[in-house]
Design an enzyme around this catalytic site. Structure first.
Site, short mmCIF file in Angstrom:
data_model
loop_
_atom_site.label_atom_id
_atom_site.label_comp_id
_atom_site.label_asym_id
_atom_site.label_seq_id
_atom_site.Cartn_x
_atom_site.Cartn_y
_atom_site.Cartn_z
CD GLU A 1 19.55 89.31 78.88
OE1 GLU A 1 20.12 88.73 77.95
OE2 GLU A 1 19.91 89.21 80.06
CB CYS B 1 16.36 92.07 87.97
SG CYS B 1 18.05 92.46 87.57
CB CYS C 1 27.18 97.56 80.36
SG CYS C 1 28.00 98.63 81.59
CB CYS D 1 32.91 94.42 84.99
SG CYS D 1 32.50 96.09 85.54
CB CYS E 1 29.82 91.87 83.91
SG CYS E 1 28.16 92.36 83.46
CB CYS F 1 22.80 89.34 83.42
SG CYS F 1 22.03 90.92 83.13
#
Ligand code: SAH
Ligand code: SF4
Length: 345
Positions: A93, A106, A113, A117, A120, A334
């Site tokens: 993305e 961005c 990932c 978190c 997120c 995201c």
């Protein structure tokens, strides 16, 4: 012979590869310009190189480019998100944000990932792999090839998918080409790397004459609260000490990012602690109202709370900004486009 992806070579590696082919040094500079300033899609089109060299490059290397799978435009502001596909099918993305005539791209540093978190969307979706430097640069080349007017300046923030400091080698190679005059020629003030904060990696970057800005995702003011939101968070004092070292090396302030989540990190005490730990330091504060996403129990702090939080910070904290709109609903999403795609397959 197996062909190498030329975009994965750092500027030095390209110079070495060209020297190993018995060519003069300035050829590497010409090739960089073709790849990153002109966005060349083939060696055949590199018309100021001798034909023989173009053919030999073609035998050895491939120029990689991501494929556009899907794009969405934010309803709330002028940002646009793109889902790109790498050669192996991995989905990446990238977001283009526009505000006050400034364009910011961005970019992602990893596919997913591994740090998980709790707030997120990317972390929630798990981790696939690191992006190569060519794939990091490919996101920017994609915009240059159709979405950015030629010669318009833009900023790069590593705030897409992934933790950049878990992908140091490829990050460094990509930033080298972003900085290089014969590459993208971006000034160092135009590149920002955002990190959860890994002290030894921040120190490593600080020691290597960094030519980019650093943003640290602080998100809480005590070790316990940070760990609750970010299980991979490292010792707060050590992380801030490393950030100070970076600021000293770079002679520029480090941005402390703080996602405001109702009831988690937005109390008056949180604001006072944040003011205290940032006061007098080489920092800027960037408050980001949490962007809610389906399946996540966290809620965004309400407007009154945000105002009160800022009011408590202002007397002592360094420069405070609140990221109101730019890319907001996009940022919330995201990792979302990629996950939606995956679940459809
Ligand atoms: N891994 C790096 C960079 C990618 S995340 C990092 O954590 O810094 C980029 C920024 O987006 C971080 O500051 C993170 O705290 C923030 N962020 C992640 N999810 C968010 C959400 N749902 N709403 C608002 N900000 C979010
Ligand atoms: Fe990874 Fe950053 Fe998301 Fe945490 S906030 S899961 S470190 S991308």
């Amino acid at each position: 012979m197996d062909k190498r992806i030329i975009n994965d070579l750092s500027a030095n590696e390209l110079a070495e590869a060209i020297a190993a082919m018995g060519e003069k040094r300035h050829r590497a500079v010409q090739i960089l310009k073709w790849l990153y300033q002109k966005g060349a899609a083939s060696f055949a089109g590199m018309t100021n190189l001798p034909r023989g060299l173009r053919e030999r490059l073609d035998e050895r290397f491939i120029i990689s480019a991501p494929r556009l799978v899907e794009s969405i435009r934010s309803s709330a502001d002028a940002s646009q998100k793109f889902l790109l596909e790498a050669a192996d099918g991995a989905l990446v993305e990238t977001v283009l944000m526009e505000a006050d005539g400034h364009r910011t791209i961005c970019v992602s540093s990893q596919v997913g990932c591994p740090l998980g978190c709790s707030f997120c969307r990317t972390g929630d979706g798990g981790f696939e792999r690191d992006l190569s430097s060519g794939e990091i640069l490919g996101q920017i080349l994609f915009f240059k090839s159709g979405y950015l007017p030629p010669r318009r300046r833009f900023n790069i923030v590593f705030m897409g998918m992934g933790e950049p400091l878990l992908n140091m080698r490829n990050l460094a190679a990509a930033i080298g080409i972003l900085n290089a005059e014969e590459g993208f020629g971006l000034g160092e003030k135009r590149i920002t790397v955002s990190t959860i904060g890994i002290p030894d990696r921040i120190r490593e970057l600080a020691a290597a004459n960094p030519r980019f800005s650093l943003a640290l995702s602080l998100n809480a003011t005590t070790d316990a609260a940070r760990k609750r939101l970010m299980p991979a968070a490292r010792d707060l004092d050590d992380t801030l000490a490393a950030a100070r070292e970076f600021a000293r090396a770079r002679r520029a302030r480090v941005t402390l990012e703080y996602v405001l989540i109702a009831g988690e990190n937005d109390s008056d005490d949180d604001a006072r602690r944040l003011a205290a730990l940032s006061a007098g330091g080489p920092f800027k504060l960037n408050l980001i109202p949490f962007n809610e996403w389906e399946g996540c129990p966290h809620r965004r702090s309400d407007e009154d709370r945000i105002e009160r939080f800022v009011a408590l910070l202002l007397p002592t904290a360094p420069a405070v900004t609140v990221r109101r709109s730019q890319g907001n609903d996009i940022r919330a999403a995201c990792g979302q486009l990629r996950l939606r795609r995956r679940s459809r397959d």
